[in-house]
Design a protein around this motif. Sequence first.
Motif, PDB file in Angstrom:
ATOM      1  N   THR A 112       0.821  -1.212   0.000  1.00  0.00           N
ATOM      2  CA  THR A 112       0.000   0.000   0.000  1.00  0.00           C
ATOM      3  C   THR A 112       0.855   1.263   0.000  1.00  0.00           C
ATOM      4  OG1 THR A 112      -0.154   0.009   2.412  1.00  0.00           O
ATOM      5  CG2 THR A 112      -1.858  -1.195   1.205  1.00  0.00           C
ATOM      6  N   TYR A 113       0.257   2.322  -0.517  1.00  0.00           N
ATOM      7  CA  TYR A 113       0.912   3.618  -0.640  1.00  0.00           C
ATOM      8  C   TYR A 113      -0.140   4.681  -0.372  1.00  0.00           C
ATOM      9  CZ  TYR A 113       3.934   0.421  -3.075  1.00  0.00           C
ATOM     10  OH  TYR A 113       4.713  -0.665  -3.389  1.00  0.00           O
ATOM     11  N   ALA A 114       0.265   5.780   0.273  1.00  0.00           N
ATOM     12  CA  ALA A 114      -0.706   6.820   0.590  1.00  0.00           C
ATOM     13  C   ALA A 114      -0.054   8.184   0.523  1.00  0.00           C
ATOM     14  CB  ALA A 114      -1.299   6.589   1.974  1.00  0.00           C
ATOM     15  N   ALA A 115      -0.860   9.161   0.193  1.00  0.00           N
ATOM     16  CA  ALA A 115      -0.390  10.540   0.198  1.00  0.00           C
ATOM     17  C   ALA A 115      -0.132  10.986   1.633  1.00  0.00           C
ATOM     18  CB  ALA A 115      -1.430  11.438  -0.466  1.00  0.00           C
ATOM     19  N   ASP A 116       0.775  11.919   1.793  1.00  0.00           N
ATOM     20  CA  ASP A 116       1.108  12.415   3.128  1.00  0.00           C
ATOM     21  C   ASP A 116      -0.116  12.982   3.832  1.00  0.00           C
ATOM     22  OD1 ASP A 116       4.402  13.722   2.207  1.00  0.00           O
ATOM     23  OD2 ASP A 116       3.723  11.695   2.726  1.00  0.00           O
ATOM     24  N   SER A 117      -1.005  13.586   3.065  1.00  0.00           N
ATOM     25  CA  SER A 117      -2.163  14.259   3.653  1.00  0.00           C
ATOM     26  C   SER A 117      -3.150  13.297   4.306  1.00  0.00           C
ATOM     27  CB  SER A 117      -2.881  15.079   2.576  1.00  0.00           C
ATOM     28  OG  SER A 117      -3.303  14.242   1.521  1.00  0.00           O
ATOM     29  N   VAL A 118      -3.080  12.018   3.969  1.00  0.00           N
ATOM     30  CA  VAL A 118      -4.032  11.054   4.528  1.00  0.00           C
ATOM     31  C   VAL A 118      -3.351   9.958   5.346  1.00  0.00           C
ATOM     32  CG1 VAL A 118      -5.606  11.496   2.613  1.00  0.00           C
ATOM     33  CG2 VAL A 118      -4.086   9.504   2.525  1.00  0.00           C
ATOM     34  N   GLN A 119      -2.026   9.984   5.414  1.00  0.00           N
ATOM     35  CA  GLN A 119      -1.291   8.981   6.183  1.00  0.00           C
ATOM     36  C   GLN A 119      -1.791   8.957   7.625  1.00  0.00           C
ATOM     37  OE1 GLN A 119       0.987   6.674   5.782  1.00  0.00           O
ATOM     38  NE2 GLN A 119       2.076   7.064   3.863  1.00  0.00           N
ATOM     39  N   GLY A 120      -2.050   7.760   8.116  1.00  0.00           N
ATOM     40  CA  GLY A 120      -2.494   7.618   9.498  1.00  0.00           C
ATOM     41  C   GLY A 120      -3.986   7.797   9.687  1.00  0.00           C
ATOM     42  N   ARG A 121      -4.681   8.257   8.653  1.00  0.00           N
ATOM     43  CA  ARG A 121      -6.131   8.444   8.746  1.00  0.00           C
ATOM     44  C   ARG A 121      -6.902   7.544   7.784  1.00  0.00           C
ATOM     45  NH1 ARG A 121      -8.448  13.170   7.382  1.00  0.00           N
ATOM     46  NH2 ARG A 121      -6.848  13.704   5.821  1.00  0.00           N
ATOM     47  N   PHE A 122      -6.368   7.354   6.585  1.00  0.00           N
ATOM     48  CA  PHE A 122      -7.031   6.544   5.563  1.00  0.00           C
ATOM     49  C   PHE A 122      -6.275   5.229   5.401  1.00  0.00           C
ATOM     50  CE2 PHE A 122      -8.932  10.209   2.799  1.00  0.00           C
ATOM     51  CZ  PHE A 122      -9.497  10.757   3.941  1.00  0.00           C
TER      52      PHE A 122
ATOM     53  N   ILE B 195      -6.205   1.787   2.802  1.00  0.00           N
ATOM     54  CA  ILE B 195      -6.683   1.097   1.605  1.00  0.00           C
ATOM     55  C   ILE B 195      -6.522  -0.402   1.804  1.00  0.00           C
ATOM     56  CG2 ILE B 195      -4.448   1.184   0.417  1.00  0.00           C
ATOM     57  CD1 ILE B 195      -6.007   1.699  -2.204  1.00  0.00           C
ATOM     58  N   SER B 196      -7.474  -1.155   1.279  1.00  0.00           N
ATOM     59  CA  SER B 196      -7.389  -2.614   1.356  1.00  0.00           C
ATOM     60  C   SER B 196      -8.109  -3.194   0.148  1.00  0.00           C
ATOM     61  CB  SER B 196      -8.007  -3.129   2.651  1.00  0.00           C
ATOM     62  OG  SER B 196      -9.385  -2.789   2.720  1.00  0.00           O
ATOM     63  N   ARG B 197      -7.939  -4.507  -0.075  1.00  0.00           N
ATOM     64  CA  ARG B 197      -8.650  -5.110  -1.190  1.00  0.00           C
ATOM     65  C   ARG B 197      -9.075  -6.522  -0.816  1.00  0.00           C
ATOM     66  NH1 ARG B 197      -4.677  -8.275  -0.441  1.00  0.00           N
ATOM     67  NH2 ARG B 197      -3.231  -8.963  -2.087  1.00  0.00           N
ATOM     68  N   ASP B 198     -10.151  -6.951  -1.438  1.00  0.00           N
ATOM     69  CA  ASP B 198     -10.659  -8.309  -1.302  1.00  0.00           C
ATOM     70  C   ASP B 198     -10.605  -8.916  -2.697  1.00  0.00           C
ATOM     71  OD1 ASP B 198     -12.238 -10.637  -1.198  1.00  0.00           O
ATOM     72  OD2 ASP B 198     -13.474  -9.811   0.394  1.00  0.00           O
ATOM     73  N   LYS B 199      -9.587  -9.746  -2.934  1.00  0.00           N
ATOM     74  CA  LYS B 199      -9.383 -10.285  -4.270  1.00  0.00           C
ATOM     75  C   LYS B 199     -10.534 -11.185  -4.705  1.00  0.00           C
ATOM     76  CE  LYS B 199      -5.188 -11.808  -4.973  1.00  0.00           C
ATOM     77  NZ  LYS B 199      -3.910 -12.505  -4.661  1.00  0.00           N
ATOM     78  N   ALA B 200     -11.127 -11.889  -3.768  1.00  0.00           N
ATOM     79  CA  ALA B 200     -12.239 -12.782  -4.107  1.00  0.00           C
ATOM     80  C   ALA B 200     -13.448 -12.001  -4.613  1.00  0.00           C
ATOM     81  CB  ALA B 200     -12.618 -13.629  -2.903  1.00  0.00           C
ATOM     82  N   LYS B 201     -13.605 -10.784  -4.111  1.00  0.00           N
ATOM     83  CA  LYS B 201     -14.739  -9.952  -4.508  1.00  0.00           C
ATOM     84  C   LYS B 201     -14.357  -8.913  -5.556  1.00  0.00           C
ATOM     85  CE  LYS B 201     -17.171 -10.323  -0.078  1.00  0.00           C
ATOM     86  NZ  LYS B 201     -17.761  -9.573   1.056  1.00  0.00           N
TER      87      LYS B 201
END
Length: 125
Positions: A58-68, A70-76
């Motif tokens: 995963t990778y995130a912008a500095d502005s959302v680090q620690g708050r947002f 991301i995850s994924r469900d490969k089966a879905k």
Amino acid sequence: QVQLVESGGGLVQAGGSLRLSCAASGHTFSMYAMGWFRQAPGKEREFVSAITWIGGSTYAADSVQGRFTISRDKAKNTVYLQMNSLKPEDTAVYYCAAQMNYYRDYSRRTSYDYWGQGTQVTVSS
């Protein structure tokens, strides 16, 4: 071809949480990564977060680090964006996007091949 459909946007008070979903269909077996971007009125679309489809890095912008998160469900064939501690400046239309076949810079809009229609997130103060 890949089709992306976002859901989960809405109106929330500052400090609250929302979870966005993005369901992918079509040639999902060729997806390399998926990302979230957002666009506020009068501003350019900006990178929020990305996840590699196979490994889950995963990778995130500095502005959302620690708050947002991301995850994924490969089966879905679905990617999620859990947004906590929301701020009024998070108000925007949120878009998910798919990057196909091979790595490109996750933070660049031009690195993505398919886009969803967007979902509105409004954070009131």
